[in-house]
Scaffold this active site. Structure first.
Site, PDB file in Angstrom:
ATOM      1  N   LYS A 197       0.836  -1.200   0.000  1.00  0.00           N
ATOM      2  CA  LYS A 197       0.000   0.000   0.000  1.00  0.00           C
ATOM      3  C   LYS A 197       0.866   1.243   0.000  1.00  0.00           C
ATOM      4  O   LYS A 197       0.577   2.225  -0.683  1.00  0.00           O
ATOM      5  CB  LYS A 197      -0.883   0.024   1.258  1.00  0.00           C
ATOM      6  CG  LYS A 197      -2.161  -0.752   1.112  1.00  0.00           C
ATOM      7  CD  LYS A 197      -3.187  -0.237   2.118  1.00  0.00           C
ATOM      8  CE  LYS A 197      -4.520  -0.901   1.944  1.00  0.00           C
ATOM      9  NZ  LYS A 197      -5.002  -0.939   0.572  1.00  0.00           N
ATOM     10  N   LYS A 237      -3.748   1.806   8.165  1.00  0.00           N
ATOM     11  CA  LYS A 237      -3.805   0.624   7.289  1.00  0.00           C
ATOM     12  C   LYS A 237      -2.458  -0.085   7.269  1.00  0.00           C
ATOM     13  O   LYS A 237      -1.413   0.556   7.255  1.00  0.00           O
ATOM     14  CB  LYS A 237      -4.170   1.042   5.853  1.00  0.00           C
ATOM     15  CG  LYS A 237      -5.567   1.634   5.722  1.00  0.00           C
ATOM     16  CD  LYS A 237      -5.947   1.853   4.262  1.00  0.00           C
ATOM     17  CE  LYS A 237      -7.368   2.395   4.159  1.00  0.00           C
ATOM     18  NZ  LYS A 237      -7.793   2.595   2.761  1.00  0.00           N
ATOM     19  N   GLY A 246      -9.524  -4.614   2.960  1.00  0.00           N
ATOM     20  CA  GLY A 246     -10.135  -4.377   4.265  1.00  0.00           C
ATOM     21  C   GLY A 246      -9.409  -5.062   5.410  1.00  0.00           C
ATOM     22  O   GLY A 246      -9.729  -4.839   6.568  1.00  0.00           O
ATOM     23  N   HIS A 251     -16.392  -6.469   3.996  1.00  0.00           N
ATOM     24  CA  HIS A 251     -15.416  -6.405   2.918  1.00  0.00           C
ATOM     25  C   HIS A 251     -15.561  -7.536   1.917  1.00  0.00           C
ATOM     26  O   HIS A 251     -14.667  -7.777   1.104  1.00  0.00           O
ATOM     27  CB  HIS A 251     -13.989  -6.326   3.464  1.00  0.00           C
ATOM     28  CG  HIS A 251     -13.795  -5.169   4.405  1.00  0.00           C
ATOM     29  ND1 HIS A 251     -14.000  -3.871   4.024  1.00  0.00           N
ATOM     30  CD2 HIS A 251     -13.479  -5.131   5.712  1.00  0.00           C
ATOM     31  CE1 HIS A 251     -13.803  -3.073   5.064  1.00  0.00           C
ATOM     32  NE2 HIS A 251     -13.492  -3.811   6.099  1.00  0.00           N
ATOM     33  N   GLU A 259      -8.934   0.284  -7.931  1.00  0.00           N
ATOM     34  CA  GLU A 259     -10.018   0.573  -6.983  1.00  0.00           C
ATOM     35  C   GLU A 259      -9.927   2.007  -6.485  1.00  0.00           C
ATOM     36  O   GLU A 259      -8.854   2.463  -6.094  1.00  0.00           O
ATOM     37  CB  GLU A 259      -9.914  -0.328  -5.746  1.00  0.00           C
ATOM     38  CG  GLU A 259     -10.269  -1.769  -5.965  1.00  0.00           C
ATOM     39  CD  GLU A 259     -10.281  -2.544  -4.645  1.00  0.00           C
ATOM     40  OE1 GLU A 259     -10.360  -3.773  -4.721  1.00  0.00           O
ATOM     41  OE2 GLU A 259     -10.196  -1.936  -3.560  1.00  0.00           O
ATOM     42  N   ARG A 306      -5.130  -8.782 -11.235  1.00  0.00           N
ATOM     43  CA  ARG A 306      -5.703 -10.058 -11.690  1.00  0.00           C
ATOM     44  C   ARG A 306      -7.011  -9.775 -12.417  1.00  0.00           C
ATOM     45  O   ARG A 306      -7.497  -8.648 -12.395  1.00  0.00           O
ATOM     46  CB  ARG A 306      -5.989 -10.943 -10.483  1.00  0.00           C
ATOM     47  CG  ARG A 306      -6.977 -10.260  -9.534  1.00  0.00           C
ATOM     48  CD  ARG A 306      -7.504 -11.127  -8.419  1.00  0.00           C
ATOM     49  NE  ARG A 306      -8.598 -10.474  -7.737  1.00  0.00           N
ATOM     50  CZ  ARG A 306      -8.473  -9.660  -6.692  1.00  0.00           C
ATOM     51  NH1 ARG A 306      -7.269  -9.388  -6.208  1.00  0.00           N
ATOM     52  NH2 ARG A 306      -9.532  -9.113  -6.136  1.00  0.00           N
TER      53      ARG A 306
END
Ligand code: MV4
Length: 658
Positions: A116, A158, A165, A235, A275, A292
């Site tokens: 991330k 996070k 999630g 999630h 996303e 993917r």
């Protein structure tokens, strides 16, 4: 030129990939675990190789076994599907080392998007909007606490290695920060073996909108519109649709162009999904990129008319993308729901056992992506998704209407499903208005009746009794003989009900205490019961399995067990000799053979359920007659396992005694 594709996956996605690959002339190789030897994906592929036992760690995650299977069959490319090894950079590299084409992006892109922190920095540099926050390298607790002052509250902690999630915490105020950072670190270390954290301002009640992108080896990248996946539960996506009812043409263009920038920035190749979170003012922020083909890719296929697996194979061949951006048009509306073997009334616990009937309803604009068929078993080893049910329509309401019908008319007998929960969501007013955010299920749906244990009404019980009433008094449903009352005793869940049936010709009246209901039986055959209820003719689907009866009508499904003829235990405590499974589970041992003499209380079969072994015992003395099960079977509660008949020689001996 590539010739032979190995599909390193199972279930519906393996089936989906095999279909397109075959249509394009590729030879296909399935891999399977011991539990999947008879699975649909194995049957469809040209060749199949067993790669290990049921546990995923020993089979579908066993990259050595998969690479061996490729070598043995001469496959030249590998499609990883989703989940399993699909976003594993080590596996992508191992394919390359084995001179196999990995149908997916370069390992470097998988790796970057797996962090991330690093992906956020890369996206910012590429000009993709990200949620304001802090993504410093190797940040200490103190550095994070200092950074939080600039970000403000509420904020999110996070795990850098997390995603979807996992490893995420919402912090409302400064006083909760330090403690939450500590917890997030230890959780992240536990879950991902890495305790790197980032901070982000929390976006309130966001929508989840993701962009489908595609890139080729020649520097081309395009977007194929968005999918709105805001309706989620813990999630887990529940509904996915395209286009998003919240996205305007301007927003689509801005998000699409940002997603293409993201793909180009990491030298992407193949199918990817970017996303975004979208706030109520239509600001959008990069969340993560999934490297993917996603579960929900069919909604994009339905509105673009493109086959994304075909695109993946084209790109894997080294060819340019089939279409340029200006040639990609969106047509109509598509909605997908994930039909699961799970019980919404029990916190969505997965259901296992035999799937006696799976009969998708046919209709214009409907699509089912599935890897199971009637007669299969739902095992505890894998995700219990039965099918993705999709509807396409000229507009959103047409798609909704078709999807509701599809859900209501699809027969699933044997396992409890979330079907009613799904159809209630699609029919919901807030959802219908296109106003569902990620908070929808919690805010507007938490007391929906589809989440409560089912209680059967007199009409549902009467329909069941109608099927079960096969002339107990010896008279046919069509005869005009005088009315007699016959009792029908049924068990549904924990309740037992008794209906008294009075039949005059084909007119059946069911009495249950003070309530009564009359049905006129029109016809009954091939699992279809046609009745007239209060002047309205309708058809009900049913399936009988032993003394279990599964029914579906009025947009609902229910089941009962016929206990009318179940004898009460006799004076000496001896039972009927019909030995039934005491609960849903797997048969791990059959200890007797036909002809064996057994004593009451002797263990006949061992049933495994909820990770425990349960002996199933003889309820009388006698001789083992037919055995209706064998080791390895998945059985349902009440399913007939063994029959014990009276031992006549033993009785003679007994009676011969003085
Ligand atoms: C967020 C957020 C609000 N603010 N990040 C959850 C899944 C993971 N991919 C990211 N998630 C979220 N990240 C910030 N800065 C809210 C969520 C979120 C969510 C996102 C998408 C779909 C459903 C969700 C449900 C709860 C929270």
């Amino acid at each position: 030129m590539l010739k032979k594709l190995l599909i390193a996956n199972r279930g519906e996605i393996a089936v989906r990939v095999i279909r397109t690959a075959k249509a394009l002339g590729y030879r296909t190789v399935a891999v399977y675990s011991e539990a999947d030897a008879k699975a649909m994906h194995v049957e469809l592929a040209d060749e199949a190789v067993c790669i290990g036992p049921a546990q995923v760690s020993a089979s579908y995650l066993n990259s050595d076994a998969i690479l061996d299977a490729a070598r043995k069959t001469g496959a030249d490319c590998i499609h990883p599907g989703y989940g399993f090894l699909s976003e594993n950079a080590t596996f992508a590299n191992a394919c390359k080392d084995a001179r196999l084409v990995f149908v997916g992006p370069p390992a470097s892109a998988i790796e970057l998007m797996g962090s991330k922190r690093r992906s956020k920095i890369a996206m910012q540099e590429a000009g993709v909007p990200v949620v304001p926050g802090y993504e410093g390298d190797n940040a200490s607790d103190d550095e994070l606490i200092a950074a939080a002052k600039d970000i403000g509250y509420p904020l999110m902690i996070k795990a850098s290695a997390g995603g979807g999630g996992r490893g995420m915490r919402l912090v409302e105020s400064e006083s909760e920060l330090a403690d939450n950072i500590k917890r997030a670190r230890s959780e992240s270390k536990q879950a991902f073996g890495d305790d790197e954290l980032i901070l982000e301002k929390a976006v309130i009640e966001p929508r989840h909108v993701e962009i489908q992108v595609f890139a080729d080896r020649h520097g081309n990248a395009v977007y194929l519109g968005e999918r709105d996946c805001s309706v989620q539960r813990r999630h887990q996506k529940v509904v996915e649709e395209a286009p998003s009812p919240f996205v305007t043409p301007e927003l689509r263009k801005a998000m699409g162009e940002a997603a293409v920038k993201a793909a180009l920035a990491c030298n992407y190749e193949g199918a990817g999904t970017v996303e975004f979170l979208v706030d109520k003012n239509r600001n959008f922020f990069f969340l993560e990129m999934n490297t993917r083909l996603q579960v929900e890719h069919p909604v994009t296929e339905l509105i673009t008319g493109q086959d994304l697996v075909a695109w993946q194979l084209t790109v894997a061949e080294g060819l340019p993308l089939p279409l340029a951006q200006d040639d990609i048009r969106l047509n109509g509306h598509a909605i997908e729901v994930r039909l699961y073997a799970e019980d919404p009334a029990q916190g969505f616990t997965p259901q296992t056992g035999p799937l006696y009937v799976f009969d998708p309803a046919e209709g214009e604009g409907l699509r089912y992506d599935t890897g199971v068929r009637s007669g299969d078993s739902i095992t505890p080893h894998y995700d219990p998704m039965l099918a993705k049910v999709l509807a396409w329509g000229q507009n959103r309401d047409e798609a909704r209407r078709r999807l509701i019908r599809a859900l209501e008319d699809t027969a699933v007998f044997g396992v409890t499903t979330n079907r009613h929960f799904l159809s209630r969501i699609i029919a919901n007013e807030t959802f219908g208005a296109g106003e569902a955010t990620t908070a929808f299920l919690q805010q507007a749906f938490s007391d929906d009746p589809s989440l409560q244990p089912q209680t059967l009404d007199i009409r549902q019980l009467a329909l069941a009794a109608c099927v079960l009433d096969h002339g107990t008094s010896g008279q046919s449903a069509w005869s005009n003989a005088p009315a007699t009352m016959t009792p029908i005793k049924m068990e549904s869940g924990d309740t037992i009900v008794e209906l008294l049936v009075t039949r005059i010709g084909n007119r059946l009246t069911f009495n249950m205490g003070e309530t009564r209901h009359t049905l006129v039986l029109e016809s009954q055959r091939d699992g279809l019961l046609c009745i007239i209820d209060n002047g309205v003719r309708q058809t009900c689907q049913y399936h009988r399995q032993g003394d279990s009866l599964y029914l579906q009508a009025f947009g609902q499904s229910w089941s009962v067990r016929d206990i009318t003829h179940q004898p009460a235990a006799g004076a000496n405590g001896a039972g009927s000799g019909h030995i039934q499974a005491t609960m849903d589970g797997a048969i791990i041992e059959v200890l007797v053979e036909a002809g064996h003499t057994v004593r009451q209380g002797e263990t006949l079969v061992i049933l495994e359920a909820m990770k425990m072994e349960h002996p199933v015992k003889a309820d009388r003395d006698g001789v083992v007659g037919q055995i209706h099960t064998c080791k390895g079977d998945q059985v349902k509660r009440s399913q007939l396992l063994v029959e014990i008949t009276a031992d006549e020689t033993a009785e003679q001996e007994t009676s011969a005694k003085p």
